[in-house]
Design an enzyme around this catalytic site. Structure first.
Site, PDB file in Angstrom:
ATOM      1  N   ALA A  79      82.799 -26.337  17.409  1.00 26.62           N
ATOM      2  CA  ALA A  79      82.248 -27.679  17.257  1.00 26.62           C
ATOM      3  C   ALA A  79      80.746 -27.609  17.511  1.00 26.62           C
ATOM      4  CB  ALA A  79      82.913 -28.628  18.245  1.00 26.62           C
ATOM      5  N   GLY A 100      86.295 -24.295  17.831  1.00 21.66           N
ATOM      6  CA  GLY A 100      86.803 -24.953  16.630  1.00 21.66           C
ATOM      7  C   GLY A 100      86.870 -24.013  15.426  1.00 21.66           C
ATOM      8  N   GLU A 139      90.035 -22.312  15.803  1.00 26.77           N
ATOM      9  CA  GLU A 139      91.082 -23.298  15.507  1.00 26.77           C
ATOM     10  C   GLU A 139      91.189 -23.560  13.997  1.00 26.77           C
ATOM     11  OE1 GLU A 139      89.355 -26.061  18.390  1.00 26.77           O
ATOM     12  OE2 GLU A 139      91.330 -26.173  19.314  1.00 26.77           O
ATOM     13  N   GLU A 177      85.696 -22.692  25.149  1.00 30.03           N
ATOM     14  CA  GLU A 177      85.281 -24.044  25.558  1.00 30.03           C
ATOM     15  C   GLU A 177      85.183 -24.197  27.067  1.00 30.03           C
ATOM     16  OE1 GLU A 177      87.505 -23.338  23.216  1.00 30.03           O
ATOM     17  OE2 GLU A 177      87.271 -24.689  21.506  1.00 30.03           O
TER      18      GLU A 177
HETATM   19  N1  CO8 Z   1      77.086 -25.620  18.234  1.00 25.70           N
HETATM   20  C1  CO8 Z   1      75.796 -25.800  17.933  1.00 25.70           C
HETATM   21  N2  CO8 Z   1      74.923 -24.792  17.755  1.00 25.70           N
HETATM   22  C2  CO8 Z   1      75.407 -23.539  17.921  1.00 25.70           C
HETATM   23  C3  CO8 Z   1      76.738 -23.280  18.238  1.00 25.70           C
HETATM   24  C4  CO8 Z   1      77.603 -24.374  18.388  1.00 25.70           C
HETATM   25  N3  CO8 Z   1      78.914 -24.228  18.648  1.00 25.70           N
HETATM   26  N4  CO8 Z   1      76.889 -21.937  18.339  1.00 25.70           N
HETATM   27  C5  CO8 Z   1      75.706 -21.383  18.070  1.00 25.70           C
HETATM   28  N5  CO8 Z   1      74.795 -22.354  17.819  1.00 25.70           N
HETATM   29  C6  CO8 Z   1      73.382 -22.192  17.488  1.00 25.70           C
HETATM   30  C7  CO8 Z   1      72.611 -21.740  18.718  1.00 25.70           C
HETATM   31  O1  CO8 Z   1      72.274 -22.861  19.525  1.00 25.70           O
HETATM   32  C8  CO8 Z   1      71.419 -21.066  18.078  1.00 25.70           C
HETATM   33  O2  CO8 Z   1      70.513 -22.075  17.682  1.00 25.70           O
HETATM   34  P1  CO8 Z   1      68.908 -21.823  17.835  1.00 25.70           P
HETATM   35  O3  CO8 Z   1      68.628 -20.656  16.893  1.00 25.70           O
HETATM   36  O4  CO8 Z   1      68.330 -23.118  17.376  1.00 25.70           O
HETATM   37  O5  CO8 Z   1      68.664 -21.460  19.252  1.00 25.70           O
HETATM   38  C9  CO8 Z   1      71.998 -20.451  16.803  1.00 25.70           C
HETATM   39  O6  CO8 Z   1      73.233 -21.141  16.550  1.00 25.70           O
HETATM   40  C10 CO8 Z   1      72.323 -18.977  16.954  1.00 25.70           C
HETATM   41  O7  CO8 Z   1      73.147 -18.839  18.116  1.00 25.70           O
HETATM   42  P2  CO8 Z   1      72.833 -17.766  19.274  1.00 25.70           P
HETATM   43  O8  CO8 Z   1      71.371 -17.537  19.362  1.00 25.70           O
HETATM   44  O9  CO8 Z   1      73.559 -18.219  20.493  1.00 25.70           O
HETATM   45  O10 CO8 Z   1      73.537 -16.461  18.618  1.00 25.70           O
HETATM   46  P3  CO8 Z   1      74.111 -15.191  19.405  1.00 25.70           P
HETATM   47  O11 CO8 Z   1      74.409 -14.177  18.357  1.00 25.70           O
HETATM   48  O12 CO8 Z   1      73.233 -14.812  20.549  1.00 25.70           O
HETATM   49  O13 CO8 Z   1      75.505 -15.712  20.044  1.00 25.70           O
HETATM   50  C11 CO8 Z   1      77.617 -16.863  20.013  1.00 25.70           C
HETATM   51  C12 CO8 Z   1      76.556 -16.080  19.199  1.00 25.70           C
HETATM   52  C13 CO8 Z   1      78.261 -15.932  21.050  1.00 25.70           C
HETATM   53  C14 CO8 Z   1      78.687 -17.362  19.026  1.00 25.70           C
HETATM   54  C15 CO8 Z   1      76.934 -18.051  20.731  1.00 25.70           C
HETATM   55  O14 CO8 Z   1      76.145 -18.752  19.784  1.00 25.70           O
HETATM   56  C16 CO8 Z   1      77.874 -19.016  21.364  1.00 25.70           C
HETATM   57  O15 CO8 Z   1      78.408 -18.744  22.423  1.00 25.70           O
HETATM   58  N6  CO8 Z   1      78.057 -20.190  20.713  1.00 25.70           N
HETATM   59  C17 CO8 Z   1      78.879 -21.244  21.256  1.00 25.70           C
HETATM   60  C18 CO8 Z   1      80.350 -20.928  21.097  1.00 25.70           C
HETATM   61  C19 CO8 Z   1      81.157 -22.024  21.713  1.00 25.70           C
HETATM   62  O16 CO8 Z   1      81.043 -22.335  22.882  1.00 25.70           O
HETATM   63  N7  CO8 Z   1      82.029 -22.619  20.886  1.00 25.70           N
HETATM   64  C20 CO8 Z   1      82.897 -23.683  21.332  1.00 25.70           C
HETATM   65  C21 CO8 Z   1      82.223 -25.005  21.081  1.00 25.70           C
HETATM   66  S1  CO8 Z   1      83.143 -26.373  21.752  1.00 25.70           S
HETATM   67  C22 CO8 Z   1      84.435 -26.565  20.658  1.00 25.70           C
HETATM   68  O17 CO8 Z   1      84.548 -25.879  19.659  1.00 25.70           O
HETATM   69  C23 CO8 Z   1      85.354 -27.659  21.023  1.00 25.70           C
HETATM   70  C24 CO8 Z   1      86.503 -27.758  20.068  1.00 25.70           C
HETATM   71  C25 CO8 Z   1      86.864 -29.191  19.923  1.00 25.70           C
HETATM   72  C26 CO8 Z   1      87.349 -29.552  18.588  1.00 25.70           C
HETATM   73  C27 CO8 Z   1      86.637 -28.906  17.412  1.00 25.70           C
HETATM   74  C28 CO8 Z   1      86.084 -29.906  16.481  1.00 25.70           C
HETATM   75  C29 CO8 Z   1      85.148 -29.307  15.401  1.00 25.70           C
END
Ligand code: CO8
Length: 259
Positions: free
Chosen positions: A66, A110, A113, A133
């Site tokens: 998400a 997500g 999922e 999450e």
């Molecule tokens: N949402 C928004 N932006 C994101 C997300 C995300 N989930 N993941 C990555 N980004 C963005 C980063 O903020 C970054 O932006 P910027 O360049 O502006 O700083 C860009 O994408 C690149 O990301 P990273 O620099 O972090 O890239 P890395 O290669 O260092 O890391 C990861 C990759 C490990 C995937 C890391 O980005 C990460 O941990 N992301 C978050 C993963 C996460 O926590 N996902 C769960 C989100 S909550 C959720 O899914 C709840 C489910 C509920 C229902 C679903 C409905 C859709």
């Protein structure tokens, strides 16, 4: 369709291909993307010239979950009123044709999922699956707590959901989360070949099989999903969840007050 659209669609023979297209955000699933995905899925489902659908992302990310930036300030009432997740994700369950997820790179939250909601998961050897999450003081909310245990069993599902553990493609294959693993270079071709084979079969028979397998697998999924959704909405009443998401966006460690 312009290249800044949140998804791209194309037709290859009898296969409809949907590519998630927010590469800068690792295909984070915001409402615009999920609306477009739902519309594309229903469009292909209604198109007599299409027999199977492929959903894919980029080489780096199928989808990183998400959109945390979009969610960070939402309140409980925002998500309750907008029917967050329910509004978009029920569409995927309405699709009657086979849907193949072709996953390379991150399939997190997500994104994991979304793969779980597809009928067949083809993974590149670069694929990484996690439900992280909990690190945000959030929880899986698009079927993860219900579909993952059905697929990998309770022990593995609890480990992934409670510890945020990431599975590589080989582990995901061993646990039954994916159908097949291929090299990342071959992912698109293999997905298209598989979808083309399937799309060559009788569509009514395919739909009958899909519906029947889902009947065996889903059981009381609807009840579980409904329960999960209210739990997800309640996360937006938690200070820790807002802190967790803000800390991620500010690239710092979260400070949880356990509230
Ligand atoms: N949402 C928004 N932006 C994101 C997300 C995300 N989930 N993941 C990555 N980004 C963005 C980063 O903020 C970054 O932006 P910027 O360049 O502006 O700083 C860009 O994408 C690149 O990301 P990273 O620099 O972090 O890239 P890395 O290669 O260092 O890391 C990861 C990759 C490990 C995937 C890391 O980005 C990460 O941990 N992301 C978050 C993963 C996460 O926590 N996902 C769960 C989100 S909550 C959720 O899914 C709840 C489910 C509920 C229902 C679903 C409905 C859709």
């Amino acid at each position: 369709m312009t290249t800044d659209a949140p998804i791209l669609t194309e037709t290859v023979g009898r296969v409809g291909v949907i590519t998630l297209n927010r590469p800068q955000q690792l295909n984070a699933l915001n409402d615009a993307l999920m609306d477009a995905l739902g519309e594309a899925l229903l469009g292909f489902d209604a198109d007599a010239g299409i027999g199977a659908i492929v959903i894919t992302g980029s080489a780096k990310a199928f989808a990183a979950g998400a959109d945390i930036a979009a969610m960070a300030d939402w309140t409980y009432m925002d998500v309750y009123r907008s029917e967050f997740v329910t509004r978009n994700w029920e569409t995927i369950r309405r699709v009657r044709k086979p849907v193949i997820a072709a996953v390379a790179g991150f399939a997190m939250g997500g994104g994991c999922e979304l793969a779980l909601a597809c009928d067949i998961v083809l993974a590149a050897d670069t694929a990484k699956f996690a439900l992280p999450e909990i690190k945000l003081a959030m929880m899986p909310g698009a079927g993860g707590t219900q579909r993952l245990p059905r697929v990998v069993g309770k022990a593995k599902a609890m480990d992934m959901c409670l510890s945020a553990r990431t599975l590589d493609a080989a582990e995901a294959d061993r646990y039954g989360l994916v159908s097949r693993v291929v090299t990342s270079e071959r992912l698109r071709d293999e997905a298209l070949a598989l979808a083309t084979t399937i799309a060559g079969f009788s569509l009514p028979a395919l739909m009958a099989i899909k519906e029947s397998v889902n009947r065996a697998y889903e059981g009381s999924l609807a009840e579980g999903i409904g329960f999960e959704r209210r739990q997800l909405h309640a996360r937006f009443a938690s200070d820790d969840a807002h802190e967790g998401m803000k800390a991620f966006l500010e690239k710092r460690k979260p400070v949880f007050g356990h509230r």
